[in-house]
Design a protein around this motif. Structure first.
Motif: not given
Ligand code: MN
Ligand code: ZN
Length: 147
Positions: A39, A87, A94, A96, A107
């Motif tokens: 990231h 990302d 999603h 984190h 993730d």
């Molecule tokens: Mn991610």
């Protein structure tokens, strides 16, 4: 783990479909986004790009990331202090997990998220379009170094 080559091909194809030029500089940014698991920030990407394209500016890197974001192929994680992270592996919402000390972001693989989205929709009557779920804590490397 995401398939980096697939991600690279997908982003390139979508840029082409949208009529955007595929300059070597742009492709280099796509490559970094597609393979980065950590990231990265715009500055991180800029530092990597500078090795091959020393004349490229931070602003150009940022513009390209915004372009890739506009076609839905990179997820932007904004933070109140302005230290946005990106990302390119998973461009969809999603969860984190974020280390408050070293700012590492990972993730977690969670099965429970689909259930949670349905539960939230059922509970509130909302049609859920997007979500943001961050867990803050101290990673194992930072915890191990403590006093
Ligand atoms: Mn991610
Ligand atoms: Zn840490």
């Amino acid at each position: 783990m995401a398939d980096h080559n697939n991600r690279y091909e997908t982003i390139v194809r979508k840029l082409r479909d949208h009529g955007h030029k595929l300059t070597p500089q742009r492709l280099a940014i796509v490559k970094i986004l597609a393979k980065s698991e950590g990231h990265p920030s715009v500055e991180n990407i800029y530092d990597q790009i500078k090795i091959d394209f020393p004349t490229m500016s931070l602003a150009t890197v940022y513009r390209n990331i915004l372009l890739i974001k506009s076609i839905g192929e990179v997820l932007e994680l904004g933070f109140p202090d302005g230290s946005n992270r990106y990302d390119g592996n998973r461009p969809y919402p999603h969860p984190h997990v974020i280390c408050i000390k070293c700012k590492k972001i990972v993730d977690p693989e969670l099965d429970s998220l689909d259930d949670m989205r349905e539960e939230v929709a059922a509970e509130t009557g909302f049609k859920i379009l997007n979500h943001r779920l961050d867990f803050f804590g101290i990673c194992s490397s930072c915890g191990a170094n403590k006093g």
